[in-house]
Design an enzyme around this catalytic site. Structure first.
Site, mmCIF file in Angstrom:
data_model
loop_
_atom_site.group_PDB
_atom_site.id
_atom_site.type_symbol
_atom_site.label_atom_id
_atom_site.label_comp_id
_atom_site.label_asym_id
_atom_site.label_seq_id
_atom_site.Cartn_x
_atom_site.Cartn_y
_atom_site.Cartn_z
ATOM 1 N N GLY A 208 0.836 -1.207 0.000
ATOM 2 C CA GLY A 208 0.000 0.000 0.000
ATOM 3 C C GLY A 208 0.862 1.245 0.000
ATOM 4 O O GLY A 208 2.071 1.170 -0.253
ATOM 5 N N ASN A 209 0.255 2.396 0.264
ATOM 6 C CA ASN A 209 1.032 3.623 0.391
ATOM 7 C C ASN A 209 0.366 4.525 1.419
ATOM 8 O O ASN A 209 -0.692 4.193 1.953
ATOM 9 C CB ASN A 209 1.183 4.317 -0.974
ATOM 10 C CG ASN A 209 -0.157 4.709 -1.557
ATOM 11 O OD1 ASN A 209 -0.852 5.557 -1.013
ATOM 12 N ND2 ASN A 209 -0.538 4.086 -2.669
ATOM 13 N N ARG A 210 0.985 5.655 1.707
ATOM 14 C CA ARG A 210 0.551 6.450 2.858
ATOM 15 C C ARG A 210 -0.502 7.508 2.521
ATOM 16 O O ARG A 210 -0.792 8.361 3.341
ATOM 17 C CB ARG A 210 1.772 7.111 3.510
ATOM 18 C CG ARG A 210 2.535 6.095 4.349
ATOM 19 C CD ARG A 210 3.948 6.508 4.628
ATOM 20 N NE ARG A 210 4.042 7.824 5.219
ATOM 21 C CZ ARG A 210 5.182 8.447 5.443
ATOM 22 N NH1 ARG A 210 6.332 7.864 5.111
ATOM 23 N NH2 ARG A 210 5.192 9.630 5.988
#
Ligand code: CTP
Length: 410
Positions: A208-210
């Site tokens: 995923g990413n932030r």
């Protein structure tokens, strides 16, 4: 001063989030609203009425029997308020409001409400998911109340769960969406992608990413407030659905791709604020991957949703907006993206400012110009982007000329 002239009662229940009501009152006043505060007896154990008297210049109402009000203060405030916002709304306060009690200043004021009533719940996640609370909330909604949140996040005891009070600025945004209407985008249908994507590795893990989704959601709630018909295709986020906006959930890039491709033709404007993963694991393991000395992951490319919509020529929306997050050479890279993805506008963010936070610093780049904006809240930036979208919608000559626009109909 977007809430100029609006009269708002902020009502506090006795919960630990009462301290956030101080910021809420300030935020509403900053936006031009006139605010009066009413507190339950329990709320006064968490924050002092003097604080609110100092902020609003009027005494906080805590007691129906106090000598300082002439007449019936609950009737007067219920009539005066364009909106009553209960923040924090505790389990007990929600239960008392549902059963129609009027045995303190806040409940009596609620019973006399002329305007909109908003409940902003705040409690432990087990109190929130308790059947009694859920059934009370359904009853309040059936009676026309609006419920904002709660959101998922750290709770008072350190646990993470659904029960945290919405942030003051978001509450103020929601009030504004409901109370203040500007119609400069009315008639426009706007599709927005928002949030991260989660690319599954196995039944437990994902890449995923932030991205928090806050930028896309801010654009959605501001566009709705300005009269547009808004749909968000949303990656996994912990944000409440903005008032009046349709949310289509999409977990992975491929789900987001499918959701956008099946819908985009119905929209005049498509704004791609999502942080879509460029790659996904080549294989999705059916069982949890066991640990070993090392693990090599093979990644494959995901579809580029923005580029694909941009390449659709005749069916593409009138205005297509992309985002770019750059660590170097911001303007040149973003301009390159504008052309490569056939977008009308690129919102270029500096990687240092923004991801996950409340503010952002961006440069708006279209075919004609690059406009460097100062650091501002995501809500303010959302309105800047929408101003530019409106200009592009109203002045087709400012949009890049495309082959499709010159094709003779057949
Ligand atoms: N985007 C998309 N689908 C993808 C990847 C990105 O729709 N698979 C959209 C994003 O929502 C954003 C824009 O494309 O609006 C920019 O994404 P970015 O990842 O910066 O573009 P890239 O071309 O992948 O940039 P780079 O070449 O620098 O990796």
């Amino acid at each position: 001063m977007s809430l100029q002239g609006k009269c708002i009662v902020v009502g506090l229940g006795g919960g630990i989030a009462a301290f956030k009501a101080v910021e809420l009152v300030r935020e509403l006043m900053r936006r031009g609203a006139e605010v009066r505060v009413v507190m339950t007896e329990a709320a006064t154990h968490f924050v002092g009425p003097i604080t609110f008297a100092g902020l609003t210049g009027r005494p906080a109402v805590t007691d129906l029997w106090a000598q300082d009000y002439a007449g019936e203060v609950h009737v007067e405030l219920g009539e005066w308020a364009d909106a009553i916002v209960i923040a924090p709304a505790t389990m007990n306060l929600i239960a008392r409001a549902t059963s129609g009690q009027a045995n303190d200043a806040l409940l009596a004021t609620l019973a006399c409400a002329r305007g909109d009533v908003f409940f902003v719940p705040s409690m432990h996640h087990r109190m929130w998911s308790h059947q009694a609370t859920q059934s009370n909330i359904r009853t309040l909604i059936d009676r026309g109340a609006l419920v904002l949140g709660p959101i998922t996040g750290p709770l008072a005891n350190g646990e993470i769960g659904e029960g945290r009070m919405m942030e003051p600025e978001d509450i103020a945004d929601e009030l504004e969406s409901r109370l203040v209407h500007s119609d400069d985008l009315s008639g426009s249908r706007i599709l927005i992608t928002a949030g991260p994507t989660h690319e599954d590795l196995d039944p437990i893990r994902f890449l995923g990413n932030r991205s928090s989704g806050r930028m896309g959601y801010a654009i959605a709630s501001q566009a709705q407030r300005r009269g547009a018909d808004v749909t968000i295709v949303s990656g996994p986020v912990h944000l409440p659905t903005p008032f009046g906006v349709e949310v289509v959930p999409a977990r992975s890039a491929r789900e987001m791709h499918a959701a956008v491709m099946s819908r985009f033709e119905q929209f005049d404007v498509v704004i791609m604020a999502a942080a879509v993963a460029d790659y996904r694991p080549e294989r999705l393991e059916a069982q949890k991957i066991k640990k070993d000395e090392s693990l090599k992951l093979e990644l494959v490319r995901n579809p580029d949703i923005l580029a694909e919509v941009g390449a659709k020529r005749a069916q593409r929306p009138s205005v297509l907006v992309g985002f770019a997050l750059e660590t170097e050479d911001l303007e040149r890279s973003a301009r390159h993206k504008l052309v490569r993805k056939a977008a009308d506008l690129i919102v270029a963010n500096e990687a240092s400012a923004g991801l996950g936070g409340d503010t952002n610093r961006a440069t708006l780049i279209d075919a004609a110009a690059a406009t460097r904006l100062p650091q501002m809240t995501k809500r303010a930036l959302a309105n800047q982007i929408l101003d530019r979208v409106r200009t592009l919608l109203n002045n087709p000559s400012q949009r890049p000329r495309r082959e499709a626009e010159h094709e003779a109909p057949n």
